[in-house]
Design an enzyme around this catalytic site. Structure first.
Site, short mmCIF file in Angstrom:
data_model
loop_
_atom_site.label_atom_id
_atom_site.label_comp_id
_atom_site.label_asym_id
_atom_site.label_seq_id
_atom_site.Cartn_x
_atom_site.Cartn_y
_atom_site.Cartn_z
N LYS A 210 4.86 -3.53 11.35
CA LYS A 210 4.53 -3.06 10.00
C LYS A 210 5.68 -2.19 9.52
CE LYS A 210 1.07 -0.58 7.28
NZ LYS A 210 -0.22 0.15 7.31
N ARG B 103 -2.18 1.24 -2.40
CA ARG B 103 -2.56 2.66 -2.40
C ARG B 103 -3.35 3.01 -3.65
NH1 ARG B 103 3.31 4.38 0.11
NH2 ARG B 103 2.83 3.68 2.25
N LYS C 191 6.13 7.61 5.44
CA LYS C 191 5.61 7.07 6.70
C LYS C 191 6.73 6.52 7.59
CE LYS C 191 1.08 6.08 4.71
NZ LYS C 191 -0.11 5.20 4.70
N LYS D 230 4.00 -7.34 8.61
CA LYS D 230 3.63 -6.83 7.29
C LYS D 230 4.78 -5.98 6.75
CE LYS D 230 0.16 -3.98 4.95
NZ LYS D 230 -1.02 -3.11 5.13
N SER E 30 0.17 -6.11 -1.30
CA SER E 30 -0.21 -5.85 -2.69
C SER E 30 0.97 -5.94 -3.65
CB SER E 30 -0.85 -4.46 -2.79
OG SER E 30 0.07 -3.44 -2.37
N TYR F 83 -4.58 -11.87 -1.18
CA TYR F 83 -5.55 -11.62 -2.25
C TYR F 83 -5.80 -12.88 -3.08
CZ TYR F 83 -4.33 -6.90 -0.87
OH TYR F 83 -4.11 -5.77 -0.12
#
Length: 334
Positions: free
Chosen positions: A202, A212, A225, A256, A282, A321
């Site tokens: 990731k 988010r 992060k 990812k 996303s 999605y």
């Protein structure tokens, strides 16, 4: 070894592209409904069950709405849904204790879906960010995202999800050692058949912004992060992470984001030959949806092409999605 191609005109590679029938006969990769996992957002926050502005067409569901969504997905032949919670900001704390509550929104949704649609697999997310006042996937102590203390929390979170009936646990936190710890707690608590799909590679990507928004984490993150998610410049490191997670008990692995990291997907599949997945995240979804909605690219063709690329890169499946829309297009023979 490279194939030997006879010279033109003996070799006219266009011959096998001449008709739909010929193209079908030589097609190397195929996209199936069974390759799709549908990420859905669940909430019990009043007024939050609306379309996500930065993800056109994506809605947060109440538990009842999530059940209806799972029923619809099962009817389309989609084998799994993946749940992500939008939690009340007032309930997010520095100790993240709501993450392992048996009655948090995610665990209630798991139980409701499995009761109503037992045939569909329910995948979860294991990370502390939906419950963390600091917006991080791990506990923050004196400005540091601490590893070992976080793993203890993730184990409690994973066990609560397994007890709620989850079929697949998805650790997305990127802490070291969490797969071994999760596998141990599952084995010792009677959950031997619960599957782990590890977010092994990731990346610390810019493409998570709309997500988010969807889980209410925008503006909550303190710092970034990069101390625990991967550097986008690295690929060899991804192979080391996958090897480690497999040795610790992961059943499946994930890369990812997806579309910008197809080279990593291919390396993982070629190196390990294990069930390999990717997440069309996303930001990737939002870019495509925005271009489609503006008429800049064709909707149906783009959805299917964007998903087929994961299969070509070696993925066994993809979290997207677009899953319900893609399933309908596949059934229609688009």
């Amino acid at each position: 070894m490279q194939p030997i191609i006879p010279p033109f005109p003996v070799a006219r590679l266009r011959r096998t592209r001449a008709t739909p029938a010929l193209r079908a006969l030589v097609q190397e990769n195929h996209l199936s409904v069974k390759d799709l996992i549908w990420p859905i957002f669940v909430t019990d926050v009043p007024g939050a069950d609306v379309e996500v502005a930065s993800m056109p067409g994506v809605t947060r569901y109440t538990v009842e709405g999530a059940v209806r969504a799972a029923e619809m997905a099962a009817g389309l032949g989609i084998p799994a849904v993946c749940l992500f919670p939008y939690t009340d900001p007032a309930g997010r704390t520095e100790d993240c204790a709501e993450a392992w509550s048996p009655d948090n929104i995610a665990n209630r949704a798991i139980r409701a879906i499995k009761a109503a649609v037992p045939e569909i697999a329910v995948m979860t997310d294991i990370a502390l960010d939906p419950y963390n006042a600091n917006g991080h996937d791990g506990l923050v102590v004196n400005g540091e995202i601490v590893n070992d203390e976080t793993v203890e929390c993730l184990v409690r979170m994973g066990l609560a999800q397994a007890e709620a009936g989850a079929d697949i646990l998805g650790p997305s936190d990127m802490m070291d050692g969490r797969i071994a710890a999760l596998r141990d707690v599952l084995e010792t608590n009677g959950h031997k058949n619960v599957t782990i799909m590890s977010y092994s590679a990731k990346y610390a990507s810019t493409l998570y912004g709309p997500f988010r928004d969807a889980v209410g984490a925008s503006g909550k993150l303190v710092g970034d992060k990069k101390t625990y998610q991967m550097d986008p410049a690295n690929a060899d490191e991804a192979l080391r992470l996958v090897a480690r997670d497999l040795s610790e008990g992961a059943d499946m692995v994930m890369v990812k984001p997806g579309m910008l990291y197809l080279d990593v997907c291919r390396q993982v599949k070629d190196t390990f030959g294990v069930p390999t997945y990717a997440y069309q995240v996303s930001g990737e979804y939002a870019m495509l949806a925005g271009a489609m909605n503006n008429g800049w690219i064709k909707r149906e063709e783009t959805i299917l092409e964007s998903l087929l690329c994961f299969r070509r890169a070696g993925c066994d499946g993809v979290l997207t999605y677009f899953a319900p829309e893609a399933a309908r297009l596949i059934h229609a023979g688009a």
